[in-house]
Design a protein around this motif. Structure first.
Motif, PDB file in Angstrom:
ATOM      1  N   LYS A  86     -13.361  -1.948 -14.455  1.00  0.00           N
ATOM      2  CA  LYS A  86     -11.888  -0.750 -14.483  1.00  0.00           C
ATOM      3  C   LYS A  86     -10.856  -0.432 -15.144  1.00  0.00           C
ATOM      4  CE  LYS A  86     -15.337  -0.113 -10.399  1.00  0.00           C
ATOM      5  NZ  LYS A  86     -15.367   1.527 -10.430  1.00  0.00           N
ATOM      6  N   THR A  87     -10.185  -2.050 -14.435  1.00  0.00           N
ATOM      7  CA  THR A  87      -8.592  -2.072 -14.874  1.00  0.00           C
ATOM      8  C   THR A  87      -8.722  -1.881 -16.555  1.00  0.00           C
ATOM      9  OG1 THR A  87      -8.639  -2.957 -12.923  1.00  0.00           O
ATOM     10  CG2 THR A  87      -6.414  -2.724 -14.121  1.00  0.00           C
ATOM     11  N   ALA A  88      -9.585  -2.198 -17.185  1.00  0.00           N
ATOM     12  CA  ALA A  88      -9.962  -2.046 -18.873  1.00  0.00           C
ATOM     13  C   ALA A  88      -8.985  -3.441 -19.324  1.00  0.00           C
ATOM     14  CB  ALA A  88      -9.467  -1.129 -18.654  1.00  0.00           C
ATOM     15  N   LEU A  89      -9.306  -4.621 -18.662  1.00  0.00           N
ATOM     16  CA  LEU A  89      -8.261  -5.872 -18.892  1.00  0.00           C
ATOM     17  C   LEU A  89      -9.163  -6.012 -20.491  1.00  0.00           C
ATOM     18  CD1 LEU A  89      -6.041  -8.100 -18.574  1.00  0.00           C
ATOM     19  CD2 LEU A  89      -7.785  -9.287 -17.846  1.00  0.00           C
ATOM     20  N   VAL A  90      -7.701  -6.570 -21.527  1.00  0.00           N
ATOM     21  CA  VAL A  90      -9.099  -6.469 -22.993  1.00  0.00           C
ATOM     22  C   VAL A  90      -9.828  -8.078 -22.271  1.00  0.00           C
ATOM     23  CG1 VAL A  90      -8.141  -7.682 -25.185  1.00  0.00           C
ATOM     24  CG2 VAL A  90      -6.912  -6.120 -24.003  1.00  0.00           C
ATOM     25  N   PRO A  91     -10.371  -8.595 -23.038  1.00  0.00           N
ATOM     26  CA  PRO A  91     -12.121  -7.547 -23.991  1.00  0.00           C
ATOM     27  C   PRO A  91     -12.892  -6.526 -23.401  1.00  0.00           C
ATOM     28  CG  PRO A  91     -12.613  -9.477 -23.644  1.00  0.00           C
ATOM     29  CD  PRO A  91     -11.097  -9.320 -22.117  1.00  0.00           C
ATOM     30  N   LEU A  92     -12.192  -6.261 -21.547  1.00  0.00           N
ATOM     31  CA  LEU A  92     -13.516  -5.087 -21.314  1.00  0.00           C
ATOM     32  C   LEU A  92     -12.942  -3.565 -21.419  1.00  0.00           C
ATOM     33  CD1 LEU A  92     -13.740  -7.411 -18.581  1.00  0.00           C
ATOM     34  CD2 LEU A  92     -15.171  -7.513 -19.973  1.00  0.00           C
ATOM     35  N   ALA A 152      -5.189   1.651  -9.392  1.00  0.00           N
ATOM     36  CA  ALA A 152      -6.175   1.380  -8.065  1.00  0.00           C
ATOM     37  C   ALA A 152      -7.270  -0.073  -8.237  1.00  0.00           C
ATOM     38  CB  ALA A 152      -6.810   2.255  -7.628  1.00  0.00           C
ATOM     39  N   SER A 153      -7.300   0.043  -8.915  1.00  0.00           N
ATOM     40  CA  SER A 153      -8.638  -1.220  -9.601  1.00  0.00           C
ATOM     41  C   SER A 153      -7.882  -2.764  -9.315  1.00  0.00           C
ATOM     42  CB  SER A 153      -9.527  -1.858 -10.359  1.00  0.00           C
ATOM     43  OG  SER A 153      -9.204  -0.771 -11.401  1.00  0.00           O
ATOM     44  N   PHE A 154      -6.661  -2.362 -10.031  1.00  0.00           N
ATOM     45  CA  PHE A 154      -5.329  -3.452 -10.414  1.00  0.00           C
ATOM     46  C   PHE A 154      -5.033  -4.197  -8.591  1.00  0.00           C
ATOM     47  CE2 PHE A 154      -0.876  -5.494 -10.548  1.00  0.00           C
ATOM     48  CZ  PHE A 154      -1.333  -6.128 -10.972  1.00  0.00           C
ATOM     49  N   TYR A 155      -5.052  -2.986  -7.837  1.00  0.00           N
ATOM     50  CA  TYR A 155      -3.853  -3.135  -6.499  1.00  0.00           C
ATOM     51  C   TYR A 155      -5.051  -4.025  -5.914  1.00  0.00           C
ATOM     52  CZ  TYR A 155      -3.472  -2.084  -1.516  1.00  0.00           C
ATOM     53  OH  TYR A 155      -2.953  -1.893  -0.602  1.00  0.00           O
ATOM     54  N   LEU A 156      -6.421  -3.783  -5.645  1.00  0.00           N
ATOM     55  CA  LEU A 156      -7.406  -5.060  -5.091  1.00  0.00           C
ATOM     56  C   LEU A 156      -7.144  -5.972  -5.977  1.00  0.00           C
ATOM     57  CD1 LEU A 156      -9.689  -1.911  -4.931  1.00  0.00           C
ATOM     58  CD2 LEU A 156      -8.774  -2.517  -3.176  1.00  0.00           C
ATOM     59  N   LEU A 157      -7.370  -5.511  -6.930  1.00  0.00           N
ATOM     60  CA  LEU A 157      -7.207  -7.330  -7.742  1.00  0.00           C
ATOM     61  C   LEU A 157      -5.664  -8.257  -7.133  1.00  0.00           C
ATOM     62  CD1 LEU A 157      -7.603  -7.458 -11.430  1.00  0.00           C
ATOM     63  CD2 LEU A 157      -9.295  -8.486  -9.443  1.00  0.00           C
ATOM     64  N   ILE A 158      -4.594  -8.091  -7.071  1.00  0.00           N
ATOM     65  CA  ILE A 158      -4.002  -8.210  -6.342  1.00  0.00           C
ATOM     66  C   ILE A 158      -3.688  -8.619  -4.459  1.00  0.00           C
ATOM     67  CG2 ILE A 158      -1.050  -7.815  -5.253  1.00  0.00           C
ATOM     68  CD1 ILE A 158      -0.758  -6.307  -6.884  1.00  0.00           C
ATOM     69  N   ARG A 159      -4.719  -7.433  -4.270  1.00  0.00           N
ATOM     70  CA  ARG A 159      -4.671  -8.256  -2.510  1.00  0.00           C
ATOM     71  C   ARG A 159      -6.312  -9.339  -2.516  1.00  0.00           C
ATOM     72  NH1 ARG A 159      -1.882  -6.136   1.218  1.00  0.00           N
ATOM     73  NH2 ARG A 159      -2.081  -3.512   0.736  1.00  0.00           N
ATOM     74  N   TYR A 160      -6.768  -9.595  -3.914  1.00  0.00           N
ATOM     75  CA  TYR A 160      -7.857 -10.298  -3.780  1.00  0.00           C
ATOM     76  C   TYR A 160      -7.230 -11.571  -3.421  1.00  0.00           C
ATOM     77  CZ  TYR A 160     -11.911  -7.753  -2.570  1.00  0.00           C
ATOM     78  OH  TYR A 160     -12.608  -7.624  -1.810  1.00  0.00           O
ATOM     79  N   TRP A 161      -6.791 -11.826  -5.017  1.00  0.00           N
ATOM     80  CA  TRP A 161      -6.131 -13.297  -5.587  1.00  0.00           C
ATOM     81  C   TRP A 161      -4.976 -13.988  -4.320  1.00  0.00           C
ATOM     82  CZ3 TRP A 161      -7.497 -16.396  -9.582  1.00  0.00           C
ATOM     83  CH2 TRP A 161      -8.260 -15.651 -10.549  1.00  0.00           C
ATOM     84  N   ALA A 191       0.649  -0.809   0.256  1.00  0.00           N
ATOM     85  CA  ALA A 191       0.036   0.093  -0.250  1.00  0.00           C
ATOM     86  C   ALA A 191       1.047   1.055  -0.456  1.00  0.00           C
ATOM     87  CB  ALA A 191      -1.072   0.103   1.491  1.00  0.00           C
ATOM     88  N   MET A 192       2.209   1.407   0.873  1.00  0.00           N
ATOM     89  CA  MET A 192       2.590   1.874   1.165  1.00  0.00           C
ATOM     90  C   MET A 192       3.735   2.539  -0.256  1.00  0.00           C
ATOM     91  SD  MET A 192       3.644   4.444   3.451  1.00  0.00           S
ATOM     92  CE  MET A 192       4.637   5.500   3.182  1.00  0.00           C
ATOM     93  N   ILE A 193       3.738   1.588  -0.982  1.00  0.00           N
ATOM     94  CA  ILE A 193       3.858   2.458  -2.103  1.00  0.00           C
ATOM     95  C   ILE A 193       3.224   2.667  -3.250  1.00  0.00           C
ATOM     96  CG2 ILE A 193       5.061   1.209  -5.008  1.00  0.00           C
ATOM     97  CD1 ILE A 193       6.429  -1.156  -2.954  1.00  0.00           C
ATOM     98  N   LEU A 194       1.833   2.647  -3.780  1.00  0.00           N
ATOM     99  CA  LEU A 194       1.156   3.600  -3.738  1.00  0.00           C
ATOM    100  C   LEU A 194       0.373   4.433  -3.494  1.00  0.00           C
ATOM    101  CD1 LEU A 194      -1.073   0.075  -4.465  1.00  0.00           C
ATOM    102  CD2 LEU A 194      -0.699   1.734  -6.230  1.00  0.00           C
ATOM    103  N   LEU A 195       0.774   4.969  -2.431  1.00  0.00           N
ATOM    104  CA  LEU A 195       0.193   6.205  -1.544  1.00  0.00           C
ATOM    105  C   LEU A 195       1.437   7.192  -1.750  1.00  0.00           C
ATOM    106  CD1 LEU A 195      -0.482   4.882   2.037  1.00  0.00           C
ATOM    107  CD2 LEU A 195      -1.947   6.162   0.437  1.00  0.00           C
ATOM    108  N   LEU A 196       2.644   6.169  -1.677  1.00  0.00           N
ATOM    109  CA  LEU A 196       3.817   7.333  -2.083  1.00  0.00           C
ATOM    110  C   LEU A 196       4.037   7.498  -3.760  1.00  0.00           C
ATOM    111  CD1 LEU A 196       6.501   8.135  -0.529  1.00  0.00           C
ATOM    112  CD2 LEU A 196       8.230   6.324  -2.234  1.00  0.00           C
ATOM    113  N   VAL A 197       3.755   7.056  -4.447  1.00  0.00           N
ATOM    114  CA  VAL A 197       3.747   7.679  -6.510  1.00  0.00           C
ATOM    115  C   VAL A 197       2.301   8.425  -6.246  1.00  0.00           C
ATOM    116  CG1 VAL A 197       2.711   6.106  -8.452  1.00  0.00           C
ATOM    117  CG2 VAL A 197       4.435   4.922  -6.908  1.00  0.00           C
ATOM    118  N   THR A 198       1.395   8.289  -5.307  1.00  0.00           N
ATOM    119  CA  THR A 198       0.015   9.206  -5.927  1.00  0.00           C
ATOM    120  C   THR A 198       0.702  10.449  -5.156  1.00  0.00           C
ATOM    121  OG1 THR A 198      -1.340   6.743  -5.474  1.00  0.00           O
ATOM    122  CG2 THR A 198      -2.481   9.190  -5.303  1.00  0.00           C
ATOM    123  N   ALA A 199       0.724  10.437  -4.389  1.00  0.00           N
ATOM    124  CA  ALA A 199       1.505  11.816  -3.836  1.00  0.00           C
ATOM    125  C   ALA A 199       2.000  12.389  -4.189  1.00  0.00           C
ATOM    126  CB  ALA A 199       1.549  11.701  -2.381  1.00  0.00           C
TER     127      ALA A 199
END
Lengths: 498, 98
Positions: free
Chosen positions: A222-228, A254-263, A84-92
């Motif tokens: 939401k992550t726009a994975l082909v074919p979506l 953000a949605s990809f990060y959540l995918l990592i968390r779930y999988w 989470a920290m990496i994403l927070l840092l990149v976002t900031a």
């Protein structure tokens, strides 16, 4: 034991929310601009300040804060680990640089009054999604991100942008509902919403698998994975430049990060190897298809948007690589580190690229690739930014993109999955083709009517993109810090990987 | 138990109806209605879950309330965008007439 710094966690969401409401109430272009810059700087300072306490708390797996002191099953927890920290840092970092750009971009534009509140709402949503330790709170964050992004895409007011925004809104709502259906199934199965509790309880039964598939479909949409991915190019290609940058750099991540968390964490037992391979195949398709579509694009912004579709494909290669890697104990393993490194490198390079294209669009009033001959002489700085960012996207040394691809290739080779290696090399080659197509045109010297119709781009708009591109290159010099950060968490019960 | 089953099966049927409508119907208002039907189906499943044990669980109710608020906001945003598109088209038609 946690110390007072833990109480700063709610401010990650509080600062952007406060900024959003203040910008709405102040409603004065100059004051909101100054205020937003201050808030962005404060946010970055806050995130950097959280780095050290996080390092000290490796045994606990990360920093936890209980909102209102209620505690996990009923109350809402905020949780920050290395991932989470990496994403927070990149976002900031991105928010600060993009805010500077936006101040100049909206300088002579009354839309600024509507831009800043939505911008900060989006940041609040992003930070909420990264720190949420409650699967329903994640839903709320997803909706906050979705609604704010849609409104930002529609900011332009043209018919094309309204249509793109409407389509984006429908897709976003569908994705969230699929996600919420998954949450309902999970609550039915486990009787809790807490990420920690579900992670420890989760099994590979039918309901969990169904929930995982619903959640994955919603988040992949939401992550726009082909074919979506059909909604992404018009939405990212039609939005104002700073909005395109943040959509491609952070919102899809953000949605990809959540995918990592779930999988890998929340529903890890239900994650079958077959479905993980399928995600990898879709990712590989995305790489090839995105590159082809980018090459065929007529407008520069659409080209960059399709390049996002392709680059997102690389991220999904993470799943088959992790599935094969049985030794995965923490987030610090090669495949995950590679994907996160890729995510950061792409976020920096792609936002730099969108800013450069935004400057070209501002200077010429159009972004038709055919008519952009010989712009290197008139817009050297923007084109330079585009070129550096492009080199990182292709994955040439010494950029961050190169290290990311190198790590991914390493993970693929060490797991003996050579077919992903072939796809990655082909993807890099194809990216080179569409990037150099643009550069080639830009350096053609034309003596014809090109001198006409080129507006001046202020330095405040040219520099932020360049800084981002340089950061993307600098990322290539040191990969250790990111892998170190990733290994925080994943050892405690919250982050036990399969 | 049967009550729970009736609600759950109805919920899944509604979810399917809404999903089909969203994909198959071309008009934007119908698409929005379809999305709202999908939303209601999820709320129904949550409410069925709340009625599981001997006492009623308040957490799903709280989720449904939040969900309704989000659905209203999303629907309003989509309607506003549709109105904008319609207004732009109307303007274009008027200027073509003159």
């Amino acid at each position: 034991m946690m110390g007072p710094t833990v109480h700063l966690l709610p401010a990650l969401i509080g600062i952007p929310l406060f900024a959003a409401i203040s910008c709405l109430l102040i409603n004065n272009r100059k004051i909101t601009a100054c205020f937003s810059l201050a808030a962005a700087a404060l946010l970055l300072a806050l995130v950097v300040n959280l780095l050290e306490p996080l390092r000290l708390n490796t045994t606990a797996g990360g920093l936890t804060y209980q909102l209102g002191g209620w505690g996990a099953p009923l109350g809402i927890d905020l949780f920050v680990d290395g991932l989470a920290m990496i994403l927070l840092l990149v976002t900031a970092v991105l928010i600060l640089i993009l805010s500077i750009y936006s101040v100049f971009y909206f300088q002579s534009n009354e839309k600024a009054a509507r831009f800043w509140p939505l911008w900060w709402l989006l940041v609040a949503g992003l930070n909420c999604a990264f720190t949420a330790a409650d699967i329903f709170n994640i839903y709320v964050a997803l909706e906050l991100i979705g609604l704010a992004s849609v409104a930002l895409v529609a900011l332009d007011g043209s018919r094309a942008s309204q249509v793109a925004a409407l389509r984006y809104a429908l897709v976003g709502l569908l994705g969230s509902l699929l996600y919420l259906m998954g949450v309902a199934l999970l609550y039915r199965t486990y009787g809790t919403l807490s990420v920690v509790e579900i992670s420890s309880l989760s099994q590979a039964d039918a309901l969990s698998t169904a929930a995982l598939l619903l959640i994955t479909t919603g988040l992949a949409l939401k992550t726009a994975l082909v074919p979506l991915h059909f909604w992404l190019p018009p939405a990212h290609g039609g939005a104002p430049a700073p909005v395109s940058a943040i959509l491609s750099a952070l919102v899809v991540k953000a949605s990809f990060y959540l995918l990592i968390r779930y999988w890998l964490e929340i529903l890890a037992p239900a994650a079958a190897e077959l479905t993980m391979q399928l995600l990898g195949i879709l990712g590989a398709t995305a790489i090839i298809w995105g590159c082809l579509a980018a090459f065929r694009a007529r407008r520069l912004k659409i080209l960059v948007a399709y390049s996002t579709v392709a680059q997102l494909g690389y991220l999904f290669l993470l799943f088959p690589l992790v599935a094969a890697d049985n030794s995965a104990e923490t987030y610090g393993t090669t495949a995950i580190a590679a994907a996160m490194y890729f995510l950061v490198a792409h976020a920096l390079a792609k936002s730099a690229m969108f800013l450069a294209v935004g400057n070209i669009l501002t200077a010429y009033g159009h972004d038709e690739i055919r008519r952009l001959q010989g712009i290197a002489r008139q817009q050297p700085l923007s084109l330079f930014t585009f070129a550096i960012a492009g080199v990182s996207l292709i994955g040439l040394p010494p950029t961050g993109g190169f290290i990311a691809k190198w790590l991914l290739l390493n993970a693929a080779i060490s797991n003996a999955q050579w077919w992903w290696v072939a796809v990655m090399l082909l993807g890099g080659l194809m990216a080179a083709v569409y990037i150099f197509k643009v550069l080639n045109l830009a350096f053609i010297s034309t003596s014809l009517d090109q001198a006409t119709g080129c507006a001046q781009v202020p330095l405040g708009m040219a520099l932020p993109g360049l800084i981002l591109a340089v950061l993307a290159v600098c990322l290539g010099f040191n990969a250790e810090w990111l892998i170190d950060l990733l290994s925080i968490g994943g050892t405690a019960e919250t982050g036990t990987l399969k | 138990m049967t009550q729970d089953l009736i609600y759950s099966v109805t919920s899944l049927a509604l979810f399917g109806c809404g999903f089909y409508g969203l994909l198959a119907l071309p008009h934007i208002l119908r698409k929005l209605l379809a999305i709202n039907i999908m939303g209601v189906s999820v709320f129904m499943l949550l409410l069925a879950t709340a009625n599981h044990g001997t006492s009623i669980d308040p957490v799903p109710h709280a989720m449904v309330l939040t969900g309704i608020v989000v659905a209203v906001a999303g629907t309003a945003l989509c309607l506003k965008l549709a109105v904008n598109i319609n207004a732009i088209d109307q303007n274009e038609r008027d200027s073509n007439h003159q």
